[in-house]
Design a protein around this motif. Structure first.
Motif, PDB file in Angstrom:
ATOM      1  N   HIS A 148     -29.127 -25.091   5.277  1.00  0.00           N
ATOM      2  CA  HIS A 148     -27.778 -24.547   5.472  1.00  0.00           C
ATOM      3  C   HIS A 148     -26.825 -25.570   6.122  1.00  0.00           C
ATOM      4  O   HIS A 148     -25.638 -25.648   5.757  1.00  0.00           O
ATOM      5  N   HIS A 152     -23.233 -27.170   4.791  1.00  0.00           N
ATOM      6  CA  HIS A 152     -21.915 -27.253   5.429  1.00  0.00           C
ATOM      7  C   HIS A 152     -21.325 -28.664   5.297  1.00  0.00           C
ATOM      8  O   HIS A 152     -20.113 -28.823   5.149  1.00  0.00           O
ATOM      9  N   SER A 175     -20.345 -24.353  13.769  1.00  0.00           N
ATOM     10  CA  SER A 175     -20.317 -22.995  13.199  1.00  0.00           C
ATOM     11  C   SER A 175     -20.700 -21.976  14.263  1.00  0.00           C
ATOM     12  O   SER A 175     -20.669 -22.270  15.452  1.00  0.00           O
ATOM     13  N   GLY A 176     -21.074 -20.785  13.813  1.00  0.00           N
ATOM     14  CA  GLY A 176     -21.447 -19.732  14.755  1.00  0.00           C
ATOM     15  C   GLY A 176     -22.882 -19.902  15.235  1.00  0.00           C
ATOM     16  O   GLY A 176     -23.242 -19.475  16.327  1.00  0.00           O
ATOM     17  N   GLY A 177     -23.702 -20.545  14.408  1.00  0.00           N
ATOM     18  CA  GLY A 177     -25.110 -20.697  14.759  1.00  0.00           C
ATOM     19  C   GLY A 177     -25.473 -22.115  15.141  1.00  0.00           C
ATOM     20  O   GLY A 177     -26.592 -22.366  15.593  1.00  0.00           O
ATOM     21  N   GLY A 202     -18.787 -21.686  17.776  1.00  0.00           N
ATOM     22  CA  GLY A 202     -18.349 -20.417  17.180  1.00  0.00           C
ATOM     23  C   GLY A 202     -18.849 -19.223  17.982  1.00  0.00           C
ATOM     24  O   GLY A 202     -18.147 -18.225  18.153  1.00  0.00           O
ATOM     25  N   ASP A 206     -16.807 -16.240  19.613  1.00  0.00           N
ATOM     26  CA  ASP A 206     -17.165 -14.835  19.346  1.00  0.00           C
ATOM     27  C   ASP A 206     -17.378 -14.075  20.659  1.00  0.00           C
ATOM     28  O   ASP A 206     -16.929 -12.939  20.813  1.00  0.00           O
ATOM     29  N   GLY A 219     -13.703 -16.137  16.238  1.00  0.00           N
ATOM     30  CA  GLY A 219     -12.971 -17.370  15.904  1.00  0.00           C
ATOM     31  C   GLY A 219     -11.570 -17.120  15.362  1.00  0.00           C
ATOM     32  O   GLY A 219     -10.580 -17.581  15.946  1.00  0.00           O
ATOM     33  N   PRO A 220     -11.454 -16.382  14.253  1.00  0.00           N
ATOM     34  CA  PRO A 220     -10.117 -16.169  13.683  1.00  0.00           C
ATOM     35  C   PRO A 220      -9.189 -15.365  14.607  1.00  0.00           C
ATOM     36  O   PRO A 220      -7.988 -15.635  14.653  1.00  0.00           O
ATOM     37  N   GLY A 315     -18.014 -22.959   9.925  1.00  0.00           N
ATOM     38  CA  GLY A 315     -16.979 -21.934  10.083  1.00  0.00           C
ATOM     39  C   GLY A 315     -15.847 -22.306  11.035  1.00  0.00           C
ATOM     40  O   GLY A 315     -14.679 -22.008  10.768  1.00  0.00           O
ATOM     41  N   VAL A 316     -16.170 -22.976  12.164  1.00  0.00           N
ATOM     42  CA  VAL A 316     -15.132 -23.293  13.151  1.00  0.00           C
ATOM     43  C   VAL A 316     -14.167 -24.366  12.609  1.00  0.00           C
ATOM     44  O   VAL A 316     -13.019 -24.458  13.040  1.00  0.00           O
ATOM     45  N   ASN A 319     -10.615 -23.623  11.623  1.00  0.00           N
ATOM     46  CA  ASN A 319      -9.576 -23.427  12.637  1.00  0.00           C
ATOM     47  C   ASN A 319      -8.387 -24.378  12.425  1.00  0.00           C
ATOM     48  O   ASN A 319      -8.545 -25.596  12.426  1.00  0.00           O
ATOM     49  N   THR A 348     -16.440 -21.559   6.009  1.00  0.00           N
ATOM     50  CA  THR A 348     -17.334 -20.460   6.381  1.00  0.00           C
ATOM     51  C   THR A 348     -18.413 -20.316   5.295  1.00  0.00           C
ATOM     52  O   THR A 348     -18.293 -20.860   4.199  1.00  0.00           O
ATOM     53  N   ASP A 349     -19.463 -19.551   5.626  1.00  0.00           N
ATOM     54  CA  ASP A 349     -20.637 -19.472   4.746  1.00  0.00           C
ATOM     55  C   ASP A 349     -20.288 -19.048   3.319  1.00  0.00           C
ATOM     56  O   ASP A 349     -19.576 -18.059   3.111  1.00  0.00           O
TER      57      ASP A 349
HETATM   58  O1  KG4 Z   1     -20.428 -21.313   9.210  1.00  0.00           O
HETATM   59  P1  KG4 Z   1     -20.221 -19.885   9.549  1.00  0.00           P
HETATM   60  O2  KG4 Z   1     -19.540 -19.019   8.551  1.00  0.00           O
HETATM   61  O3  KG4 Z   1     -21.587 -19.206   9.890  1.00  0.00           O
HETATM   62  C1  KG4 Z   1     -22.614 -19.866  10.578  1.00  0.00           C
HETATM   63  O4  KG4 Z   1     -23.310 -20.689   9.940  1.00  0.00           O
HETATM   64  O5  KG4 Z   1     -22.729 -19.615  11.794  1.00  0.00           O
HETATM   65  O6  KG4 Z   1     -19.438 -19.857  10.941  1.00  0.00           O
HETATM   66  C2  KG4 Z   1     -19.079 -18.653  11.543  1.00  0.00           C
HETATM   67  C3  KG4 Z   1     -18.369 -18.966  12.830  1.00  0.00           C
HETATM   68  C4  KG4 Z   1     -18.086 -17.737  13.671  1.00  0.00           C
HETATM   69  O7  KG4 Z   1     -18.448 -18.006  15.016  1.00  0.00           O
HETATM   70  C5  KG4 Z   1     -16.590 -17.546  13.548  1.00  0.00           C
HETATM   71  O8  KG4 Z   1     -16.011 -16.937  14.688  1.00  0.00           O
HETATM   72  C6  KG4 Z   1     -16.117 -18.972  13.358  1.00  0.00           C
HETATM   73  O9  KG4 Z   1     -17.101 -19.569  12.540  1.00  0.00           O
HETATM   74  N1  KG4 Z   1     -14.821 -19.049  12.680  1.00  0.00           N
HETATM   75  C7  KG4 Z   1     -13.726 -19.616  13.232  1.00  0.00           C
HETATM   76  C8  KG4 Z   1     -12.673 -19.449  12.287  1.00  0.00           C
HETATM   77  N2  KG4 Z   1     -13.176 -18.809  11.198  1.00  0.00           N
HETATM   78  C9  KG4 Z   1     -14.495 -18.581  11.457  1.00  0.00           C
HETATM   79  N3  KG4 Z   1     -13.545 -20.211  14.413  1.00  0.00           N
HETATM   80  C10 KG4 Z   1     -12.308 -20.658  14.709  1.00  0.00           C
HETATM   81  N4  KG4 Z   1     -11.256 -20.529  13.888  1.00  0.00           N
HETATM   82  C11 KG4 Z   1     -11.389 -19.948  12.676  1.00  0.00           C
HETATM   83  N5  KG4 Z   1     -10.339 -19.843  11.872  1.00  0.00           N
END
Ligand code: KG4
Ligand code: ZN
Length: 380
Positions: A148, A152, A175-177, A202, A206, A219-220, A315-316, A319, A348-349
């Motif tokens: 994964h 990314h 990302s979130g993870g 992320g 969250d 994040g968003p 995901g981050v 931003n 994002t994923d």
């Molecule tokens: O890559 P992802 O979709 O999933 C993982 O692999 O974790 O990342 C998700 C993370 C979440 O913590 C979410 O809050 C963050 O990405 N995220 C953002 C934005 N869109 C998603 N953080 C900051 N700004 C954003 N626009």
């Protein structure tokens, strides 16, 4: 060549179809079904719910993906196949849906099935992996396990030609993870030079959103609130730490930042913490703190390793403020460095990034689908 890619590592069920002609890549479809509404009331992803939702969503998402790629053809057969049932013995609900699908539709013209095997949430990953195994067995197509994190990074090459990339590259996956810096010598040649010691960036966003009662995913929402902060004369003047920013390693730590948000909130009267101005300023400061650390450490790594490219993903990286600041700082401090960040939608994923990654690793595909396993802690 055509690739069908499956991604179920967290709370998005996604399937993509990719076509390659003379090394030109084209995404024929990339369907992402989000489970945000399901997890929202729990303030974060609940693995067992994610597993249940992936079981519900995979077949409808597959139908949509094939339809959009104009690869869905009707058929009528009866399946009496115990092996198919065996591959999905833990996903009975999914088995029933898949059996019905296979009885109604023809085998599509694909050459490879790619699937995310980690790192991420184990119960969520298994649904996608078992689904991919069932399809690999039934359609007699090779299967390719995908990391994964690499997905990314290589999401950048959904739209940009890989031939433009010069090595070594410094990759920031945020990302979130996961939050980490990776030194990339070529495709498949990675060395993680730093990673988060606790929460990912992320995850910190969250959790901050949760503390402030803003909902999920943070994040968003934090980003939106931060842009609304206009009052520079605000009395609050919040100042949060920039964890590990000047330490001589490339590791990160974001759990202290979240705790600092919590302590600040607890130190105030509950009524005050509900005020818009406070929430907006807190969001702006937490976002700034994260961006400061990410930029500082990434640029330092790029300089130290004499990187010819800097690549962002995760995901981050969606931003807007992070994108704006990164672009400006790289232009100023490393003007000769090739800088890449995926389109917001591909940060994002999504399964398109898994499809592209598998394209670069196609030689590693195997017919031995029985051997494919999930690894929730997979390293790059
Ligand atoms: O890559 P992802 O979709 O999933 C993982 O692999 O974790 O990342 C998700 C993370 C979440 O913590 C979410 O809050 C963050 O990405 N995220 C953002 C934005 N869109 C998603 N953080 C900051 N700004 C954003 N626009
Ligand atoms: Zn991800």
């Amino acid at each position: 060549m055509r690739i069908l890619a499956i991604e179920t590592s967290c709370d998005e069920t996604s399937i993509a179809l990719l076509e390659s002609k003379n090394s030109h890549l084209k995404i024929l479809s990339n369907i992402v079904s989000s489970q945000v509404k399901i997890h929202q009331k729990w303030g974060g992803v609940v693995p067992t719910l994610a597993k249940r939702e992936h079981q519900k969503n995979l077949v409808p998402v597959l139908i949509k993906a094939l339809e959009e790629a104009r690869m869905l053809r009707k058929s009528k057969v009866t399946i009496k196949n115990s092996k198919l049932k065996e591959t999905l013995v833990r996903e009975e609900h999914l088995y029933k849906k898949l059996k019905k699908f296979l009885e109604q539709y023809q085998k599509p013209k694909i050459d490879l099935i790619a699937v995310t095997i980690g790192p991420a949430l184990e119960p969520a990953l298994w649904v996608g992996v078992n689904f991919a195994k069932a399809l690999s067995y039934f359609w007699q197509k090779p299967i390719l396990p995908v990391n994964h994190i690499e997905g990314h990074i290589l999401a950048n090459f959904i739209q940009n030609p890989i031939s433009d990339l010069q090595f070594p590259a410094i990759c920031l996956v945020v990302s979130g993870g996961h939050t980490g810096l990776i030194l990339m010598k070529d495709i498949g040649g990675y060395k993680e030079i730093g990673e988060t010691r606790d929460d990912a960036a992320g995850e910190c966003l969250d959790k901050t959103a949760r503390i402030l009662g803003l909902g999920y995913p943070g994040g968003p929402i934090v980003a939106k609130m931060a842009t609304k902060f206009k009052n520079q004369k605000s009395k609050i003047k919040i100042k949060l730490p920039r964890p590990m920013i000047y330490q001589k390693n490339y590791d990160f730590s974001f759990s202290g930042l979240k705790t600092a948000v919590l302590y600040k909130v607890r130190s105030m009267k509950p009524r005050e913490t509900k005020k818009k101005e406070f929430i907006r300023e807190m969001c702006r400061e937490v976002q700034r703190a994260i961006i400061d650390v990410l930029i500082y450490k990434t640029l330092r790594a790029a300089k130290e390793f004499r990187a010819k490219s800097v690549i962002l993903g995760g995901g981050v990286a969606a931003n807007e403020e992070l994108r704006r600041q990164f672009k400006a700082r790289i232009r100023k401090e490393l003007p000769k460095t090739y800088y890449l960040i995926p389109k917001t939608y591909f940060c994002t994923d999504n399964a398109a990034m898994i499809a592209v990654t598998s394209y670069f690793h196609q030689k590693e595909a195997t017919k031995n689908w029985q051997k494919i396993k999930v690894n929730a802690n997979l390293k790059i």
